[in-house]
Design an enzyme around this catalytic site. Sequence first.
Site, short mmCIF file in Angstrom:
data_model
loop_
_atom_site.label_atom_id
_atom_site.label_comp_id
_atom_site.label_asym_id
_atom_site.label_seq_id
_atom_site.Cartn_x
_atom_site.Cartn_y
_atom_site.Cartn_z
N LEU A 192 -1.07 12.93 1.73
CA LEU A 192 -1.14 13.46 0.36
C LEU A 192 -0.64 12.43 -0.63
CD1 LEU A 192 0.22 17.07 0.92
CD2 LEU A 192 -2.10 16.45 0.26
N LYS B 257 -8.87 9.59 12.45
CA LYS B 257 -10.30 9.23 12.41
C LYS B 257 -10.69 8.32 13.57
CE LYS B 257 -10.73 9.83 7.42
NZ LYS B 257 -9.43 10.52 7.27
N GLY C 297 0.81 -1.22 0.00
CA GLY C 297 0.00 0.00 0.00
C GLY C 297 0.84 1.27 0.00
N ILE D 74 1.38 3.68 2.37
CA ILE D 74 2.25 3.81 3.55
C ILE D 74 3.18 2.61 3.65
CG2 ILE D 74 2.30 3.94 6.06
CD1 ILE D 74 1.37 6.49 4.76
N ASN E 253 0.38 -5.14 -6.35
CA ASN E 253 1.15 -4.16 -5.60
C ASN E 253 2.44 -4.76 -5.07
OD1 ASN E 253 -0.93 -2.40 -6.02
ND2 ASN E 253 -1.73 -2.45 -3.92
N VAL F 146 -7.67 12.43 -1.50
CA VAL F 146 -8.39 13.44 -2.25
C VAL F 146 -7.57 14.01 -3.42
CG1 VAL F 146 -7.66 15.39 -0.79
CG2 VAL F 146 -9.86 15.46 -1.94
#
Length: 623
Positions: free
Chosen positions: A460, A421, A303, A305, A330, A466
């Site tokens: 980011l 979160k 992934g 990170i 991946n 986003v």
Amino acid sequence: MSRSRLERYLPGNKRVRMIVLMAVDIGMVCLASFLGLFIRFDMNIGRIPAEYARAVFTYLPFYVAATILVFFLLRMYATMWSVAGIREAGHIVGACGLASLIQMAGMLMLEMKVPRSYFVLSFMALSAEEGLVRLSYRILTTIHLPGKQLKDGRRVLIAGAGTSGAVILKEMQTSPYAEGYVVCFVDDDKNKVGKILNGVPIAGKREDIPRLVEKYKVDEIYIAMPSAPAKDRKEIIEISRETGCRVKILPGIYQLLNGEVSVGKLREVEIEDLLGREPVRVNMDEILDYVRGKVVLVTGGGGSIGSELCRQIAGHQPKQLIVFDVYENNAYDLQQELKEKFPGLNLVVLIGSVRNTHRVESVFEKYRPEIVYHAAAHKHVPLMEDSPNEAIKNNVFGTYKTAKAADKYGTKRFVLISTDKAVNPTNIMGASKRMCEMVVQMMNAKSKTDFVAVRFGNVLGSNGSVIPLFKKQIEQGGPVTVTHPEIIRYFMTIPEAVSLVLQAGAYAKGGEIFVLDMGEPVKILDLAKNLIRLSGYEPDEDIPITFTGLRPGEKLYEELLMDEEGLQDTPNKLIHIGKPIAFDMEEFCVQLDRLYKVANLDSEAIRGEVKKIVPTYQVKRLV
């Protein structure tokens, strides 16, 4: 006369150029010898005594030979005079002075009589002649090149009239490869405003940029302020972007320290430049000492990170790096990348899910990892709202199974990747990550393994974040979709997030939740507008922005700490430790058993069970 026309009159071959320069030098030595007597006797040839003229003429061949030899040894024929400056001018004077000293010594030894002032005057004449000849190309390009550029080149404003700005200006004025020309500077130092830097006016401060862009018809703005605080750079970038000019930036102070300031080092402004805070710094020596010689396992290693963790760990000399991921594509891409960059790395890439107890235990039993970075998780908030049981199975019980295997097989440290979160969660993903933190806290209390969590905000450029979404929407011509005009988030870059995780592993004593001081939160609307401008468009004119409403489980702002948590400092002032919140661990184990059964039944009751375990979870179902 343009640069290309100037070069047309210059020989192209280095050997030919050297021969031409030598021929010119011979003429200059002869002329300097004559001028030494001519000036000495009031510029009247008739007043020069025949004895002096005969001595100078007789010694002239030796003076010429000595001068050519001195110039050759001092590399006067190997210097790039097209970019000459003060240092090269001093080199000319030194070479002429040495040649004149040899002339004086030779004539004195041969007892040739000339006035003592002759040596001084001939030296001055030779220095002036050689300076004029060798610096003429630079002088001509300085005088004539702006005329060419005023017609053809891009007009550039440089923000920052310090060392970096001066270096970029010099290169643009002298290099045949630098396109465009500088029309003005801006600088916040009031003592510089109104002055001239190498022929270019320092015309104002940052707030004057829009006015100067209009006045000088600027096409591009170069931000050459590598040592300025990130907040100042952000403000200047935002002012510059409002003008519609193309903006480039010199990345950082290290460019200046390493002597790497040049037009080529300027890059396009990136979204990270708009965060308005300094990058997180970590002690890489601590990380190196901690990771070196260890067997390291990264779950979710393919992934965003996880893969960056693997890259940085690979560069810190681990004994073995184990990449564990359920997605083979991946994992394969990362495997090929690490093999190429780190050919000596002992790399193992394994496919499997952290939900599979037997698979996880077999990996720990075989490889016995000393350090585990647990990055495997479902993280997409809206998707997890629609599949809450999967979030619990993967995040909570994937973490629990991996943590139990770490305890069973003697792992020294276990680092959980958490999220802001998890604080007062309004969605199932955040609630699941809060339970992961509780699992870590519980395991630390009863295990010899040091269990810690690292909590940070949005990353980011990560998969599903986003920024990639906005970029895709901009490429398609819009609209760019923002859920709410007031929604704000904390942001960090992937390298920052990973460096924090690695530093936490070095600091860990067990049970901590590490929290990054991420500066001021960023409005998503501002982020969208800045990204549109960075892409060369104007928000709501070229690319529309539409508001779609908050998604299920989404809240306007995120928090990094719960009310009960305090903060402790670490040696890194931007990394803090949240005080663990006490809970009944025996009851938690019972609740986990119940939750496991409900999740595997794919029951609608899952949110109620989660609420029992995480009281701060605010169940919101938005339609």
